[in-house]
Motif scaffolding. Structure first.
Motif, PDB file in Angstrom:
ATOM      1  N   UNK A 249       0.839  -1.200   0.000  1.00  0.00           N
ATOM      2  CA  UNK A 249       0.000   0.000   0.000  1.00  0.00           C
ATOM      3  C   UNK A 249       0.876   1.253   0.000  1.00  0.00           C
ATOM      4  N   UNK A 250       1.923   1.252   0.818  1.00  0.00           N
ATOM      5  CA  UNK A 250       2.841   2.398   0.869  1.00  0.00           C
ATOM      6  C   UNK A 250       3.562   2.594  -0.467  1.00  0.00           C
ATOM      7  N   UNK A 251       3.888   1.498  -1.131  1.00  0.00           N
ATOM      8  CA  UNK A 251       4.535   1.603  -2.446  1.00  0.00           C
ATOM      9  C   UNK A 251       3.603   2.259  -3.466  1.00  0.00           C
ATOM     10  N   UNK A 252       2.314   1.915  -3.402  1.00  0.00           N
ATOM     11  CA  UNK A 252       1.338   2.534  -4.305  1.00  0.00           C
ATOM     12  C   UNK A 252       1.256   4.034  -4.041  1.00  0.00           C
ATOM     13  N   UNK A 253       1.212   4.418  -2.781  1.00  0.00           N
ATOM     14  CA  UNK A 253       1.149   5.834  -2.420  1.00  0.00           C
ATOM     15  C   UNK A 253       2.392   6.569  -2.927  1.00  0.00           C
ATOM     16  N   UNK A 254       3.542   5.929  -2.840  1.00  0.00           N
ATOM     17  CA  UNK A 254       4.808   6.570  -3.229  1.00  0.00           C
ATOM     18  C   UNK A 254       4.941   6.762  -4.730  1.00  0.00           C
ATOM     19  N   UNK A 255       4.133   6.067  -5.513  1.00  0.00           N
ATOM     20  CA  UNK A 255       4.305   6.099  -6.974  1.00  0.00           C
ATOM     21  C   UNK A 255       3.064   6.576  -7.728  1.00  0.00           C
ATOM     22  N   UNK A 256       2.032   7.004  -7.016  1.00  0.00           N
ATOM     23  CA  UNK A 256       0.798   7.473  -7.656  1.00  0.00           C
ATOM     24  C   UNK A 256       0.333   8.760  -6.977  1.00  0.00           C
ATOM     25  N   UNK A 257      -0.809   9.257  -7.433  1.00  0.00           N
ATOM     26  CA  UNK A 257      -1.403  10.439  -6.820  1.00  0.00           C
ATOM     27  C   UNK A 257      -2.506  10.071  -5.839  1.00  0.00           C
ATOM     28  N   UNK A 258      -2.541   8.819  -5.415  1.00  0.00           N
ATOM     29  CA  UNK A 258      -3.497   8.401  -4.392  1.00  0.00           C
ATOM     30  C   UNK A 258      -3.025   8.884  -3.019  1.00  0.00           C
ATOM     31  N   UNK A 259      -3.947   8.867  -2.060  1.00  0.00           N
ATOM     32  CA  UNK A 259      -3.641   9.191  -0.668  1.00  0.00           C
ATOM     33  C   UNK A 259      -4.149   8.072   0.222  1.00  0.00           C
TER      34      UNK A 259
END
Length: 324
Positions: A222-232
């Motif tokens: 989940x943290x990896x997704x946050x680090x590479x997208x504009x999601x929060x």
């Protein structure tokens, strides 16, 4: 009973025999003898390994507490000679496991060479079930909203924060409130996860509908997704610590409608906590408090540049003496 429980855990005769330090035929013979004595088939055997039957699952529930009590008795006798030894099985929720499991396991191995530590991670409800059935000595969980049959002891409170990519276009309002997150594209744990239950309950209390674009229960992913997208996302600070330390993400405190999760350790009220288990618990609690403090120091200050009246208190994890 020890042979049976080991095979039930390993699900493989070769691995179980190696764990028990016996030859495979001896283990197979003992299991066959146990099945004959009970008149029940305990395992289904296949090329994939050994799977418990319904009778086998029932026997695990019945024998695990007995074996654990016998082990506890041996441990307590060993303490008379000044040694801390024995087998300790502990369960950790994922956010705690990823913060403390590596360092705590290494400390236990170094400080207490006669303790055999078995650690696993899981959802709060699953860990509660495993402690209740005797498969775990104790577990660190999110404090459940529903009453459990276990004895619970508060360890610490931890702030949950809004997190996004370091250079994300997301700019929190001057006074960030929890209801502002409804405007963001969110990645959150699923509704099976204890952290999601906390968020949903908080959202319901202030009258907002919490919706997520993605649901991921594996917090490092989940943290990896946050680090590479504009999601929060909204997670406890320790779950974000590694990504914050690397500079991949930034996190913001809520100025109002702050949300706090509580962590507790639980054990069965009718089973004594061994000296070895208390030693392991103390190591984990210490490491968890340090991880929480380090994570809090990496969170962005309040948006007005000033400390909130309760900021100093929020930066100090409230840890109680768990070994009284």
């Amino acid at each position: 009973m020890q042979y049976f429980l080991c095979l039930a855990e390993e699900k493989n005769v070769t691995r179980a025999a190696r764990q028990l330090n016996i030859v495979q035929p001896a283990l197979s013979m003992q299991i066959a003898k146990l099945e004959a004595e009970l008149g029940q088939k305990l395992f289904d055997r296949s090329v994939q390994g050994m799977t418990l039957t319904s009778a086998g699952e029932a026997l695990v529930r019945l024998t695990a507490p007995i074996v654990r009590d016998a082990e506890y008795a041996r441990q307590e006798m060993a303490q008379l000679g000044g040694r801390i030894s024995g087998r300790v099985s502990v369960g950790l929720i994922t956010s705690v496991a990823q913060s403390t499991m590596a360092s705590s396991s290494a400390t236990v191995a170094s400080r207490y060479p006669e303790i055999t530590l078995s650690a696993c991670e899981g959802y709060t409800e699953t860990l509660v079930d495993w402690v209740n059935t005797g498969q775990l000595d104790f577990a660190l969980i999110n404090v459940p909203r529903r009453k459990t049959p276990l004895a619970a002891h508060h360890i610490m409170d931890e702030e949950m924060v809004l997190a996004c990519r370091k250079d994300s276009p997301i700019r929190p309002p001057a006074k960030l409130r929890f209801d502002h997150i409804a405007k963001f594209d969110l990645v959150l744990p699923s509704k099976r996860h204890g952290l999601r239950l906390i968020l949903d309950e908080h959202a319901a209390a202030i009258g907002i509908d919490l919706r997520s674009r993605l649901e991921i229960d594996t917090l490092p992913a989940l943290c990896d997704v946050i680090a590479t997208t504009d999601f929060a996302t909204v997670l406890p600070t320790i779950a974000l610590r590694q990504s914050l330390a690397s500079g991949a993400i930034r996190a913001h405190r809520f100025d109002e409608q702050r949300i706090v999760r509580s962590i507790a350790w639980v054990h069965h009220p009718r089973r004594a906590v061994s000296v070895a288990a208390k030693a392991v618990l103390d190591v984990i609690s210490h490491d968890l408090a340090q991880a929480a403090t380090a994570a809090r120091d990496l969170v962005e200050p309040y948006s007005d540049g000033k400390s909130s009246p309760s900021d100093k208190e929020s930066r100090k994890p409230r840890r109680r003496d768990v070994l009284k």
